[in-house]
Scaffold this motif. Structure first.
Motif, PDB file in Angstrom:
ATOM      1  N   THR A 475       0.838  -1.205   0.000  1.00 21.22           N
ATOM      2  CA  THR A 475       0.000   0.000   0.000  1.00 21.22           C
ATOM      3  C   THR A 475       0.872   1.255   0.000  1.00 21.22           C
ATOM      4  N   LYS A 476       1.927   1.220   0.779  1.00 19.58           N
ATOM      5  CA  LYS A 476       2.869   2.341   0.811  1.00 19.58           C
ATOM      6  C   LYS A 476       3.513   2.546  -0.557  1.00 19.58           C
ATOM      7  N   LEU A 477       3.951   1.464  -1.162  1.00 17.94           N
ATOM      8  CA  LEU A 477       4.555   1.535  -2.495  1.00 17.94           C
ATOM      9  C   LEU A 477       3.547   2.067  -3.506  1.00 17.94           C
ATOM     10  N   ALA A 478       2.330   1.523  -3.482  1.00 21.41           N
ATOM     11  CA  ALA A 478       1.323   1.916  -4.466  1.00 21.41           C
ATOM     12  C   ALA A 478       0.957   3.387  -4.354  1.00 21.41           C
ATOM     13  N   SER A 479       1.024   3.957  -3.156  1.00 16.77           N
ATOM     14  CA  SER A 479       0.703   5.376  -3.012  1.00 16.77           C
ATOM     15  C   SER A 479       1.701   6.226  -3.780  1.00 16.77           C
ATOM     16  N   ARG A 480       2.958   5.794  -3.820  1.00 14.55           N
ATOM     17  CA  ARG A 480       3.974   6.518  -4.594  1.00 14.55           C
ATOM     18  C   ARG A 480       3.735   6.330  -6.093  1.00 14.55           C
ATOM     19  N   LEU A 481       3.456   5.090  -6.478  1.00  9.73           N
ATOM     20  CA  LEU A 481       3.237   4.813  -7.894  1.00  9.73           C
ATOM     21  C   LEU A 481       1.978   5.500  -8.408  1.00  9.73           C
ATOM     22  N   ASP A 482       0.971   5.616  -7.557  1.00  7.60           N
ATOM     23  CA  ASP A 482      -0.253   6.297  -7.972  1.00  7.60           C
ATOM     24  C   ASP A 482       0.018   7.781  -8.234  1.00  7.60           C
ATOM     25  N   ALA A 483       0.824   8.395  -7.369  1.00  7.81           N
ATOM     26  CA  ALA A 483       1.182   9.801  -7.588  1.00  7.81           C
ATOM     27  C   ALA A 483       1.972   9.955  -8.878  1.00  7.81           C
ATOM     28  N   LEU A 484       2.878   9.022  -9.128  1.00 13.51           N
ATOM     29  CA  LEU A 484       3.660   9.048 -10.358  1.00 13.51           C
ATOM     30  C   LEU A 484       2.746   8.924 -11.577  1.00 13.51           C
ATOM     31  N   LEU A 485       1.741   8.059 -11.482  1.00 14.92           N
ATOM     32  CA  LEU A 485       0.778   7.895 -12.566  1.00 14.92           C
ATOM     33  C   LEU A 485      -0.024   9.168 -12.796  1.00 14.92           C
ATOM     34  N   VAL A 486      -0.432   9.820 -11.716  1.00 19.66           N
ATOM     35  CA  VAL A 486      -1.209  11.058 -11.852  1.00 19.66           C
ATOM     36  C   VAL A 486      -0.394  12.128 -12.572  1.00 19.66           C
ATOM     37  N   VAL A 487       0.895  12.206 -12.280  1.00 23.39           N
ATOM     38  CA  VAL A 487       1.747  13.174 -12.979  1.00 23.39           C
ATOM     39  C   VAL A 487       1.885  12.803 -14.451  1.00 23.39           C
ATOM     40  N   LEU A 524      10.238   6.379  -1.009  1.00 23.39           N
ATOM     41  CA  LEU A 524       9.683   5.419  -0.044  1.00 23.39           C
ATOM     42  C   LEU A 524      10.107   5.712   1.395  1.00 23.39           C
ATOM     43  N   ALA A 525      10.898   6.730   1.613  1.00 26.97           N
ATOM     44  CA  ALA A 525      11.294   7.090   2.977  1.00 26.97           C
ATOM     45  C   ALA A 525      10.060   7.372   3.830  1.00 26.97           C
ATOM     46  N   ASP A 526      10.110   6.935   5.080  1.00 27.06           N
ATOM     47  CA  ASP A 526       8.946   7.077   5.968  1.00 27.06           C
ATOM     48  C   ASP A 526       8.499   8.526   6.117  1.00 27.06           C
ATOM     49  N   THR A 527       9.423   9.447   5.987  1.00 30.17           N
ATOM     50  CA  THR A 527       9.076  10.852   6.201  1.00 30.17           C
ATOM     51  C   THR A 527       8.033  11.366   5.208  1.00 30.17           C
ATOM     52  N   TYR A 528       7.861  10.644   4.090  1.00 31.75           N
ATOM     53  CA  TYR A 528       6.894  11.088   3.079  1.00 31.75           C
ATOM     54  C   TYR A 528       5.567  10.329   3.143  1.00 31.75           C
ATOM     55  N   ASP A 529       5.407   9.449   4.131  1.00 34.68           N
ATOM     56  CA  ASP A 529       4.197   8.625   4.198  1.00 34.68           C
ATOM     57  C   ASP A 529       2.925   9.464   4.244  1.00 34.68           C
TER      58      ASP A 529
END
Length: 564
Positions: A475-487, A524-529
């Motif tokens: 889920t954490k990984l997918a949140s990053r990939l989803d943002a990348l997809l939106v861009v 993926l650093a926790d600081t960006y969760d």
């Protein structure tokens, strides 16, 4: 090529291609079709843009085909015209794109070609009765003559003319450089005048080659999977599998004439003494699937079989017998690269980037990107897009889809490939992430699951509007990939090449003491969760043919970027 997946461009199937181009140049393991369909992918090459920017998204109707290309004004601003402006002579033979017919030859003749021999509909996909239009003249049928052989003859004549023009110049400064496009329809299915898709037909003498060969029984062959209508496909029976094996053999057989064409053209270049300053490129518009995930023959899905295509190149500055395993490229990049090689420029902003052809990633043929950025991206990515129905080809296509015009609905999706490297330059992440108009999501680990069998997204009937994955880490990984997809789904120009800088604009001002987010590993650093969790997730309002931006949300804005 037309509908050639990377798996049937190997040395055992096309030995002359590998002897003449791959062994004397570089081949790429990650070259993708931006749309797994021929017309929009070809337009991406000719414009250097992703489909969400050129908006030629299908093969016909209101959304695609050559008439849409003309209506949108691209016949006045695309690759051959840009090359001519840079002093190049331009030649082309074979298929330009779907829908080029007699009427359009008269009203919208393809511009920018010094000489042309275009395949013309409705005979463009007929192996033994092709129609060609020579330099805008009415098309001529060639009954009983083999299409690939005719293209080889026409290409050879064009190449000889281009070479003669070079040799006739009194000084090197007066020489006219040239571009020659050669585009057989092989190994596409034959399309009869009725519109029916039947098997490709090999050249005389090749009919019995590859006897006993079967379609590869990959781990996903006849295995159920995927989302939307794909997940409901039943396992193929023995009769259908035998048919798939037969069509597979026919595809290998028709590629033998293409192999001969490659050998002939390269030999002509070498005999003319111009090989040392000539780039020779081999690529396909989209891939092709046969039996994987229980599928009938066809394309249009975001799987590797549909999207991963062969790409090989030889020429000055390119190391011999090199294989690029570390970069992701797509058709807009090839368009940008050809223009870069020719010192030509487009009249608009290109989405593609100039490709690197160095063996060690240290020297590019031409540099691109924003050199003022303090952070260099370690992540690479591309997008695969689709907004239309999916056709099934061959004699066993689903009866209901045939009655509805041969298209399955609900095949609108956005899918990305995201690659990331570790500090040593080795591949650390290789993900395929996508969102369908049905609300379903796909996430595949291409390192451990290259055949895309295990979807890590959880798609149950009550969860289409949620964001569920197999583990909290996913889920954490997918949140990053989803943002990348939106861009990426609305990216233009440099943003397509470095979407991480759109998400983290401080990258451009970071110093050595500040954090740079250069790729997926850094993000993926926790600081960006909490930041990624707060972003709205990509979704569609409804499934509908054609690219309509207001049906897809959110649209990336600067206000969505990370602000610290």
């Amino acid at each position: 090529m037309n509908d050639q997946d990377a798996a049937i461009a190997t040395a055992d199937i096309m030995p002359k291609l590998h002897q003449q181009i791959a062994q004397k140049g570089m081949s790429f393991e990650r070259f993708y079709a931006p749309v797994s369909l021929c017309c929009p992918s070809r337009v991406s090459l000719l414009t250097g843009q992703y489909a969400h920017n050129h908006n030629v998204t299908y093969v016909d109707g209101p959304y695609g085909g050559y008439h849409t290309f003309c209506e949108k004004g691209y016949n006045e601003k695309y690759l051959p015209l840009f090359l001519q402006n840079a002093g190049y002579a331009t030649y082309y033979t074979g298929k330009l794109m779907n829908g080029l017919n007699t009427s359009l030859i008269e009203t919208c003749q393809p511009a920018g070609w010094t000489s042309s021999e275009f395949l013309v509909d409705p005979n463009a996909y007929m192996y033994y009765n092709p129609s060609f239009s020579s330099n805008g003249q009415p098309p001529v049928n060639h009954p009983g003559q083999y299409s690939v052989t005719l293209i080889k003859e026409k290409a050879s004549a064009m190449l000889q003319q281009a070479i003669s023009d070079l040799n006739s110049s009194s000084t090197e400064k007066e020489q006219t450089p040239f571009f020659l496009g050669i585009a057989p329809t092989a190994p596409h299915m034959e399309v009869e005048l009725s519109g029916a898709f039947t098997e490709p037909k090999p050249a005389p003498g090749d009919e019995n080659l590859f006897d006993g060969v079967t379609a590869p029984r990959t781990p996903n062959f006849n295995v159920q999977g995927g989302v939307s209508w794909v997940k409901g496909l039943k396992q193929l029976n023995g009769t259908v599998i035998a048919y798939i094996d037969h069509v597979y053999r026919q595809r290998l057989r028709v590629m033998q004439a293409v192999d001969d064409l490659v050998d002939s053209i390269v030999q002509q270049v070498e005999d003319a003494g111009i090989a040392d300053n000539t780039y020779i490129i081999y690529a396909s518009d989209n891939g092709y699937a046969m039996g994987s995930h229980c599928r009938q023959p066809g394309k249009s899905l975001p799987f590797q079989e549909d999207t991963l295509v062969p790409f090989m190149i030889r020429g000055p500055g390119i190391p011999a017998n090199a294989i690029n395993t570390d970069d992701i490229y797509s058709m807009p990049d090839l368009g940008a690269t050809i223009l870069g090689m020719a010192n030509a420029s487009a009249s608009y902003q290109l989405d593609g980037k100039v490709m690197s052809f160095s063996g060690d990633n240290s020297v590019d043929v031409s540099e691109s990107g924003d050199s003022s950025s303090a952070c260099s991206s370690t992540g690479q990515q591309t997008i695969v897009e689709y907004w239309n129905g999916a056709g099934e080809e061959g004699i066993f296509g689903d009866v209901l889809t045939i009655l509805r015009g041969g298209l399955r609905e609900n095949t609108t999706y956005r899918s990305i490939r995201a690659l990331d490297m570790d500090d040593s330059g080795n591949i650390k992440h290789d993900w395929a992430y996508g969102v369908w108009c049905t609300g379903e999501r796909e996430l595949y680990d291409l390192i451990n699951d290259p055949y895309q069998i295990n979807n890590l997204a959880i798609n149950d009937a009550s969860g289409f509007d949620s964001f569920n994955f197999s583990t909290s880490d996913m889920t954490k990984l997918a949140s990053r990939l989803d943002a990348l997809l939106v861009v990426l789904k609305t990216c233009v120009g440099e943003v397509c090449n470095n979407p991480w800088q759109a998400i983290f604009p401080s990258n451009s001002t970071s110093s050595g003491s500040e954090a740079c987010v250069m790729g997926l590993s850094d993000a993926l650093a926790d600081t960006y969760d909490s930041y990624f969790e707060s972003l709205p997730k990509f979704s569609y309002t409804v499934c509908q043919f054609g690219y309509l931006e207001d049906l897809e949300s959110p649209t990336w804005t600067e206000a969505m970027a990370f602000s610290g």
